[in-house]
Design an enzyme around this catalytic site. Sequence first.
Site, PDB file in Angstrom:
ATOM      1  N   THR A  54       0.831  -1.211   0.000  1.00  0.00           N
ATOM      2  CA  THR A  54       0.000   0.000   0.000  1.00  0.00           C
ATOM      3  C   THR A  54       0.859   1.252   0.000  1.00  0.00           C
ATOM      4  O   THR A  54       0.594   2.201  -0.743  1.00  0.00           O
ATOM      5  CB  THR A  54      -0.914   0.003   1.238  1.00  0.00           C
ATOM      6  OG1 THR A  54      -1.683  -1.188   1.264  1.00  0.00           O
ATOM      7  CG2 THR A  54      -1.840   1.200   1.240  1.00  0.00           C
ATOM      8  N   TYR A  66     -13.414  -3.794  -1.581  1.00  0.00           N
ATOM      9  CA  TYR A  66     -14.480  -3.245  -2.418  1.00  0.00           C
ATOM     10  C   TYR A  66     -15.574  -4.265  -2.707  1.00  0.00           C
ATOM     11  O   TYR A  66     -16.685  -4.143  -2.203  1.00  0.00           O
ATOM     12  CB  TYR A  66     -13.959  -2.631  -3.728  1.00  0.00           C
ATOM     13  CG  TYR A  66     -15.072  -1.916  -4.463  1.00  0.00           C
ATOM     14  CD1 TYR A  66     -15.597  -0.737  -3.954  1.00  0.00           C
ATOM     15  CD2 TYR A  66     -15.629  -2.440  -5.625  1.00  0.00           C
ATOM     16  CE1 TYR A  66     -16.654  -0.099  -4.584  1.00  0.00           C
ATOM     17  CE2 TYR A  66     -16.681  -1.802  -6.264  1.00  0.00           C
ATOM     18  CZ  TYR A  66     -17.186  -0.634  -5.739  1.00  0.00           C
ATOM     19  OH  TYR A  66     -18.242  -0.012  -6.364  1.00  0.00           O
ATOM     20  N   TYR A  77      -2.464 -10.239   4.611  1.00  0.00           N
ATOM     21  CA  TYR A  77      -2.488  -8.852   5.090  1.00  0.00           C
ATOM     22  C   TYR A  77      -3.911  -8.528   5.538  1.00  0.00           C
ATOM     23  O   TYR A  77      -4.831  -8.480   4.712  1.00  0.00           O
ATOM     24  CB  TYR A  77      -2.038  -7.919   3.974  1.00  0.00           C
ATOM     25  CG  TYR A  77      -1.961  -6.445   4.333  1.00  0.00           C
ATOM     26  CD1 TYR A  77      -1.925  -6.005   5.647  1.00  0.00           C
ATOM     27  CD2 TYR A  77      -1.900  -5.483   3.327  1.00  0.00           C
ATOM     28  CE1 TYR A  77      -1.838  -4.664   5.963  1.00  0.00           C
ATOM     29  CE2 TYR A  77      -1.801  -4.127   3.626  1.00  0.00           C
ATOM     30  CZ  TYR A  77      -1.781  -3.733   4.943  1.00  0.00           C
ATOM     31  OH  TYR A  77      -1.700  -2.394   5.248  1.00  0.00           O
ATOM     32  N   ARG A 134      -8.912  -0.478   5.377  1.00  0.00           N
ATOM     33  CA  ARG A 134      -8.827  -0.293   3.928  1.00  0.00           C
ATOM     34  C   ARG A 134      -9.707  -1.265   3.144  1.00  0.00           C
ATOM     35  O   ARG A 134     -10.199  -0.927   2.072  1.00  0.00           O
ATOM     36  CB  ARG A 134      -7.371  -0.417   3.456  1.00  0.00           C
ATOM     37  CG  ARG A 134      -6.516   0.787   3.814  1.00  0.00           C
ATOM     38  CD  ARG A 134      -5.136   0.699   3.186  1.00  0.00           C
ATOM     39  NE  ARG A 134      -4.310   1.845   3.531  1.00  0.00           N
ATOM     40  CZ  ARG A 134      -4.217   2.961   2.792  1.00  0.00           C
ATOM     41  NH1 ARG A 134      -4.897   3.074   1.677  1.00  0.00           N
ATOM     42  NH2 ARG A 134      -3.421   3.943   3.181  1.00  0.00           N
ATOM     43  N   LYS A 144       0.312 -10.216   8.362  1.00  0.00           N
ATOM     44  CA  LYS A 144       0.567  -8.840   8.755  1.00  0.00           C
ATOM     45  C   LYS A 144      -0.733  -8.330   9.350  1.00  0.00           C
ATOM     46  O   LYS A 144      -1.718  -8.138   8.634  1.00  0.00           O
ATOM     47  CB  LYS A 144       0.981  -7.988   7.547  1.00  0.00           C
ATOM     48  CG  LYS A 144       1.157  -6.507   7.872  1.00  0.00           C
ATOM     49  CD  LYS A 144       1.387  -5.679   6.611  1.00  0.00           C
ATOM     50  CE  LYS A 144       1.496  -4.203   6.957  1.00  0.00           C
ATOM     51  NZ  LYS A 144       1.624  -3.348   5.734  1.00  0.00           N
ATOM     52  N   ILE A 170       6.031  -4.841   9.834  1.00  0.00           N
ATOM     53  CA  ILE A 170       6.112  -4.349   8.457  1.00  0.00           C
ATOM     54  C   ILE A 170       5.762  -2.874   8.553  1.00  0.00           C
ATOM     55  O   ILE A 170       4.615  -2.514   8.820  1.00  0.00           O
ATOM     56  CB  ILE A 170       5.195  -5.138   7.513  1.00  0.00           C
ATOM     57  CG1 ILE A 170       5.647  -6.605   7.496  1.00  0.00           C
ATOM     58  CG2 ILE A 170       5.241  -4.543   6.102  1.00  0.00           C
ATOM     59  CD1 ILE A 170       4.787  -7.524   6.631  1.00  0.00           C
TER      60      ILE A 170
END
Length: 296
Positions: A47, A110, A136, A141, A164, A207
């Site tokens: 990202t 989305y 992740y 997000r 993560k 990370i």
Amino acid sequence: MATIFTGSCVAMITPFDASGQVDYDAMKANIERHIAEGTDALLICGTTGESSTLSDDEHREVLRVAGECIARRVPFIAGTGSNDTAYSVGLTRYAKTVGADAALVINPYYNKTTQEGIYRHIKAIADSCELPLIIYNVPSRTGSNILPATTARLAKLPTVQAIKEASGDISQIAEVIELTEADDFDVYSGNDDQTLPIIALGGKGVISVTANIAPKAMHELAAACLADDMANARAHMRETNILNRAMFYENNPIPVKTAMALMGLDTGVMRLPLVPMGEANKARLVEALKAYGGLI
């Protein structure tokens, strides 16, 4: 399978030139800087690397050039996540051919899906090649949370090696560690300000966004945590937290790229929909960099 990395992995920015094209020379210089400063692993095209605005050809070329430059000196993690399962499968296969040691894959955003859909999405990527995967989880997000039970199912797949965790929920992360401890599965902090508590619970590292501007400090923080040197770890955590907060004065990677420019590490423009940092927040950022000391 062996642990992919321990310590601090930088979620690297992607530098662009003044015309908005990928600046490969600047990217290679940045890789060399991180290796020299002790960064333990490099995440390319996450990202923070504005991967969502890279064309397919650019994404592949950035991974190829990065792999060639890193040359297995430190672990190379390729961001290959997408909400399109087939696209992520293809990109993950490609990442293996250019020297990636692992791939970071996100749960679908989305279009979203159920927990079963998240499991099947990541399983399809895992089944496509033998490259180790780091899941992740970043609900802010994606709009959906990978629940601990789903992570535990995924941890039983041979190539799903780690997660993560950027849910921000320490109780959830503790449960993930508890549920997966028998499966040779690693947990990394996805939030810089939770590095200490997550490693204290059994995590293997972070990370990091902040490592873009303070690579040595984040390496030392993670190392102190992993060595169970809590006095030193707490001191590092207190020192770096001013930067951790500043990196989110606006949406990532706007603050970190602005900070790098202020430090003389030109990263070029940001691609729309990202825009230059607002003047009020930029002034706050300058004060944070000054307060930390030695950055500007």
